[in-house]
Design a protein around this motif. Structure first.
Motif, PDB file in Angstrom:
ATOM      1  N   SER A   4      25.459  -3.400   4.703  1.00 23.70           N
ATOM      2  CA  SER A   4      24.711  -2.563   5.637  1.00 23.70           C
ATOM      3  C   SER A   4      25.582  -1.411   6.120  1.00 23.70           C
ATOM      4  CB  SER A   4      24.230  -3.384   6.839  1.00 23.70           C
ATOM      5  OG  SER A   4      23.245  -4.312   6.461  1.00 23.70           O
ATOM      6  N   ALA A   5      25.017  -0.210   6.075  1.00 19.88           N
ATOM      7  CA  ALA A   5      25.709   0.993   6.522  1.00 19.88           C
ATOM      8  C   ALA A   5      25.036   1.507   7.791  1.00 19.88           C
ATOM      9  CB  ALA A   5      25.668   2.065   5.430  1.00 19.88           C
ATOM     10  N   ILE A   6      25.843   1.766   8.804  1.00 22.40           N
ATOM     11  CA  ILE A   6      25.322   2.192  10.103  1.00 22.40           C
ATOM     12  C   ILE A   6      25.502   3.704  10.252  1.00 22.40           C
ATOM     13  CG2 ILE A   6      25.677   2.049  12.591  1.00 22.40           C
ATOM     14  CD1 ILE A   6      26.523  -0.881  12.143  1.00 22.40           C
ATOM     15  N   GLN A   7      24.388   4.396  10.441  1.00 16.72           N
ATOM     16  CA  GLN A   7      24.388   5.852  10.585  1.00 16.72           C
ATOM     17  C   GLN A   7      23.816   6.208  11.955  1.00 16.72           C
ATOM     18  OE1 GLN A   7      22.898   8.415   7.280  1.00 16.72           O
ATOM     19  NE2 GLN A   7      21.296   9.012   8.705  1.00 16.72           N
ATOM     20  N   PHE A   8      24.636   6.841  12.790  1.00 17.59           N
ATOM     21  CA  PHE A   8      24.112   7.236  14.096  1.00 17.59           C
ATOM     22  C   PHE A   8      24.770   8.521  14.575  1.00 17.59           C
ATOM     23  CE2 PHE A   8      27.790   4.719  15.348  1.00 17.59           C
ATOM     24  CZ  PHE A   8      28.245   5.304  16.521  1.00 17.59           C
ATOM     25  N   VAL A 196      29.041   6.357   4.002  1.00 18.07           N
ATOM     26  CA  VAL A 196      28.414   6.232   5.321  1.00 18.07           C
ATOM     27  C   VAL A 196      28.722   7.474   6.146  1.00 18.07           C
ATOM     28  CG1 VAL A 196      28.110   4.766   7.327  1.00 18.07           C
ATOM     29  CG2 VAL A 196      28.769   3.752   5.142  1.00 18.07           C
ATOM     30  N   ASN A 197      27.692   8.241   6.399  1.00 14.65           N
ATOM     31  CA  ASN A 197      27.842   9.497   7.118  1.00 14.65           C
ATOM     32  C   ASN A 197      27.266   9.365   8.527  1.00 14.65           C
ATOM     33  OD1 ASN A 197      28.592  12.177   7.412  1.00 14.65           O
ATOM     34  ND2 ASN A 197      26.742  12.994   6.466  1.00 14.65           N
ATOM     35  N   SER A 198      27.667  10.264   9.405  1.00 18.09           N
ATOM     36  CA  SER A 198      27.055  10.332  10.728  1.00 18.09           C
ATOM     37  C   SER A 198      25.918  11.351  10.700  1.00 18.09           C
ATOM     38  CB  SER A 198      28.093  10.694  11.793  1.00 18.09           C
ATOM     39  OG  SER A 198      28.773  11.878  11.445  1.00 18.09           O
ATOM     40  N   CYS A 199      25.151  11.397  11.775  1.00 16.84           N
ATOM     41  CA  CYS A 199      24.096  12.396  11.923  1.00 16.84           C
ATOM     42  C   CYS A 199      24.247  13.021  13.312  1.00 16.84           C
ATOM     43  CB  CYS A 199      22.718  11.776  11.712  1.00 16.84           C
ATOM     44  SG  CYS A 199      22.330  10.399  12.817  1.00 16.84           S
ATOM     45  N   CYS A 208      24.891  15.620   8.299  1.00 18.01           N
ATOM     46  CA  CYS A 208      23.670  15.566   7.498  1.00 18.01           C
ATOM     47  C   CYS A 208      23.162  14.161   7.210  1.00 18.01           C
ATOM     48  CB  CYS A 208      23.861  16.320   6.189  1.00 18.01           C
ATOM     49  SG  CYS A 208      25.202  15.738   5.136  1.00 18.01           S
ATOM     50  N   GLY A 209      23.826  13.126   7.697  1.00 15.66           N
ATOM     51  CA  GLY A 209      23.329  11.783   7.441  1.00 15.66           C
ATOM     52  C   GLY A 209      23.277  11.471   5.952  1.00 15.66           C
ATOM     53  N   HIS A 210      22.147  10.911   5.491  1.00 18.08           N
ATOM     54  CA  HIS A 210      21.962  10.554   4.088  1.00 18.08           C
ATOM     55  C   HIS A 210      23.064   9.619   3.588  1.00 18.08           C
ATOM     56  CE1 HIS A 210      19.050  13.831   4.312  1.00 18.08           C
ATOM     57  NE2 HIS A 210      18.502  13.315   3.219  1.00 18.08           N
ATOM     58  N   SER A 211      23.367   8.605   4.402  1.00 12.51           N
ATOM     59  CA  SER A 211      24.267   7.549   3.926  1.00 12.51           C
ATOM     60  C   SER A 211      23.667   6.950   2.658  1.00 12.51           C
ATOM     61  CB  SER A 211      24.435   6.481   5.001  1.00 12.51           C
ATOM     62  OG  SER A 211      25.049   7.039   6.147  1.00 12.51           O
ATOM     63  N   MET A 212      24.550   6.488   1.756  1.00 11.34           N
ATOM     64  CA  MET A 212      24.091   6.051   0.439  1.00 11.34           C
ATOM     65  C   MET A 212      24.812   4.790  -0.002  1.00 11.34           C
ATOM     66  SD  MET A 212      24.414   9.803  -1.368  1.00 11.34           S
ATOM     67  CE  MET A 212      23.465   9.433  -2.847  1.00 11.34           C
ATOM     68  N   ILE A 213      24.082   3.910  -0.678  1.00 10.56           N
ATOM     69  CA  ILE A 213      24.662   2.774  -1.375  1.00 10.56           C
ATOM     70  C   ILE A 213      24.334   2.964  -2.849  1.00 10.56           C
ATOM     71  CG2 ILE A 213      24.657   0.258  -1.643  1.00 10.56           C
ATOM     72  CD1 ILE A 213      23.860   0.078   1.327  1.00 10.56           C
ATOM     73  N   ILE A 214      25.364   3.116  -3.680  1.00 14.24           N
ATOM     74  CA  ILE A 214      25.214   3.559  -5.068  1.00 14.24           C
ATOM     75  C   ILE A 214      25.820   2.521  -5.993  1.00 14.24           C
ATOM     76  CG2 ILE A 214      25.723   5.446  -6.683  1.00 14.24           C
ATOM     77  CD1 ILE A 214      26.330   7.156  -4.115  1.00 14.24           C
ATOM     78  N   ASP A 215      25.133   2.218  -7.081  1.00 12.54           N
ATOM     79  CA  ASP A 215      25.667   1.221  -8.010  1.00 12.54           C
ATOM     80  C   ASP A 215      26.530   1.887  -9.085  1.00 12.54           C
ATOM     81  OD1 ASP A 215      24.107   2.124 -10.171  1.00 12.54           O
ATOM     82  OD2 ASP A 215      22.855   0.318 -10.257  1.00 12.54           O
ATOM     83  N   PRO A 216      27.203   1.103  -9.937  1.00 13.76           N
ATOM     84  CA  PRO A 216      28.128   1.688 -10.913  1.00 13.76           C
ATOM     85  C   PRO A 216      27.473   2.556 -11.983  1.00 13.76           C
ATOM     86  CG  PRO A 216      28.677  -0.608 -10.506  1.00 13.76           C
ATOM     87  CD  PRO A 216      27.358  -0.361  -9.861  1.00 13.76           C
ATOM     88  N   TRP A 217      26.154   2.498 -12.116  1.00 13.59           N
ATOM     89  CA  TRP A 217      25.436   3.395 -13.026  1.00 13.59           C
ATOM     90  C   TRP A 217      25.115   4.728 -12.357  1.00 13.59           C
ATOM     91  CZ3 TRP A 217      25.276   2.423 -18.014  1.00 13.59           C
ATOM     92  CH2 TRP A 217      25.326   1.107 -18.474  1.00 13.59           C
ATOM     93  N   GLU A 228      19.067   8.416  12.907  1.00 14.48           N
ATOM     94  CA  GLU A 228      19.854   7.209  13.147  1.00 14.48           C
ATOM     95  C   GLU A 228      19.163   6.022  12.477  1.00 14.48           C
ATOM     96  OE1 GLU A 228      20.524   6.642  17.308  1.00 14.48           O
ATOM     97  OE2 GLU A 228      22.025   8.240  17.395  1.00 14.48           O
ATOM     98  N   GLN A 229      19.936   5.201  11.780  1.00 11.47           N
ATOM     99  CA  GLN A 229      19.339   4.076  11.076  1.00 11.47           C
ATOM    100  C   GLN A 229      20.425   3.189  10.467  1.00 11.47           C
ATOM    101  OE1 GLN A 229      18.373   7.524   8.038  1.00 11.47           O
ATOM    102  NE2 GLN A 229      16.993   5.822   7.761  1.00 11.47           N
ATOM    103  N   ILE A 230      20.006   2.022  10.053  1.00  8.55           N
ATOM    104  CA  ILE A 230      20.841   1.133   9.264  1.00  8.55           C
ATOM    105  C   ILE A 230      20.228   1.057   7.873  1.00  8.55           C
ATOM    106  CG2 ILE A 230      21.732  -1.219   8.982  1.00  8.55           C
ATOM    107  CD1 ILE A 230      21.450  -1.561  12.018  1.00  8.55           C
ATOM    108  N   ILE A 231      21.013   1.350   6.849  1.00 10.54           N
ATOM    109  CA  ILE A 231      20.516   1.170   5.484  1.00 10.54           C
ATOM    110  C   ILE A 231      21.227  -0.043   4.881  1.00 10.54           C
ATOM    111  CG2 ILE A 231      20.019   3.625   5.240  1.00 10.54           C
ATOM    112  CD1 ILE A 231      22.414   3.691   3.200  1.00 10.54           C
ATOM    113  N   THR A 232      20.513  -0.760   4.032  1.00  7.04           N
ATOM    114  CA  THR A 232      21.027  -2.012   3.488  1.00  7.04           C
ATOM    115  C   THR A 232      20.647  -2.134   2.016  1.00  7.04           C
ATOM    116  OG1 THR A 232      20.843  -3.114   5.642  1.00  7.04           O
ATOM    117  CG2 THR A 232      20.948  -4.531   3.702  1.00  7.04           C
ATOM    118  N   ALA A 233      21.539  -2.730   1.238  1.00  8.26           N
ATOM    119  CA  ALA A 233      21.236  -3.040  -0.164  1.00  8.26           C
ATOM    120  C   ALA A 233      22.075  -4.226  -0.595  1.00  8.26           C
ATOM    121  CB  ALA A 233      21.499  -1.843  -1.064  1.00  8.26           C
ATOM    122  N   ASP A 234      21.612  -4.904  -1.613  1.00 10.36           N
ATOM    123  CA  ASP A 234      22.362  -5.999  -2.225  1.00 10.36           C
ATOM    124  C   ASP A 234      23.146  -5.456  -3.410  1.00 10.36           C
ATOM    125  OD1 ASP A 234      21.614  -8.277  -0.641  1.00 10.36           O
ATOM    126  OD2 ASP A 234      19.611  -8.085  -1.500  1.00 10.36           O
TER     127      ASP A 234
END
Length: 261
Positions: A4-8, A196-199, A208-217, A228-234
């Motif tokens: 989980s990435a916290i953006q605020f 994980v970026n701030s806004c 600019c926010g736009h936090s990202m969770i990116i896979d190896p591809w 402001e938000q929490i983004i999450t990925a497995d």
């Protein structure tokens, strides 16, 4: 592995408010059973008020105790973004990484200072990489402007990191750079990138926010917007082995020909 990435929107210069908000967000992410919670750059002061030297955490004592307490309480790993950290006569932009037992497993001082923002006039630069283990997996962390230095990031991959964390305070005019560079670092190093970026605003900066969770591809598993938000990925760690079996760039490297001077 659930990340989980916290953006605020960090309150510029308001340290007490920022600790309160950060605690609320960490508790919210932990309640969703995250394995790793990640914060953004300079969350204690924002990037950065004129009196940042006065506001900086003294040897990171408050930050380390704060993150350790929450990590122990929720049995969660925390990649603590970064904070303004005063050690002796110098101020550093420091990331603390805490395991589920509340132990500080790594501390990283930002190596590449953002000269267009005069960061080098206020902060001292680090000179050591941060490669560590959480839950038995090798990981690494860099900070914001470090992302532009592909040689520095490649060192983390060569140290067998499988996840790279990028806490940042990245401004609005360069949103496209943020998105492209993070995906490029993931693709070329064949590991997960948690950016994980701030806004919100601080002085003349609009983050600019736009936090990202990116896979190896290079696929974006989760991405925020400007709020402001929490983004999450497995993160499915088996993906790394599969991609390196199909396209093994590390086997095919020719370091004997590379001269980066």
């Amino acid at each position: 592995m659930k990340i989980s990435a916290i953006q605020f929107a960090i309150a510029s210069g308001n340290v007490e408010k920022n600790y309160q908000i950060t605690e609320q967000y960490i508790r919210a992410a932990a309640s969703q059973h995250a394995d790793i919670i990640v914060l953004s750059e300079m969350w204690n002061t924002s990037f950065y008020p004129e009196n940042v030297k006065d506001l900086a955490d003294n040897d990171g004592k408050r930050t380390r105790a704060f993150l350790s307490c929450l990590a122990r309480e929720y049995k969660v790993n925390i990649v603590g973004g970064s904070v303004a950290n005063r050690r002796g006569a110098h101020v550093y932009n420091t990331t603390y990484i805490v395991d589920r037992e509340g132990q500080i497993v790594s501390a990283y001082d930002k190596v590449h200072l953002f000269t267009p923002g005069h960061e080098d006039e206020v902060f001292a630069a680090g000179n050591q990489p941060a490669v560590f283990e959480l839950d038995g997996i090798k990981m690494a962390s860099v900070t914001c402007y470090d992302l532009r230095f592909c040689e520095w990031v490649r060192m983390a991959a060569l140290a067998e990191a499988q996840i790279l964390f990028v806490p940042a305070a990245w401004p609005q005019p360069r949103l496209e750079h943020w998105q492209i560079l993070n995906r490029a670092r993931a693709i070329e190093n064949q590991f997960f990138v948690i950016a994980v970026n701030s806004c919100g605003k601080a002085g003349s900066y609009q983050f600019c926010g736009h936090s990202m969770i990116i896979d190896p591809w290079g696929a974006v598993l989760s991405q925020g917007d400007g709020r402001e938000q929490i983004i999450t990925a497995d993160a499915d760690m088996s993906v790394i082995q599969k991609i390196r079996e199909r396209i093994n760039v590390f086997r095919d490297r020719r370091p004997d020909l590379y001269d980066l001077r």
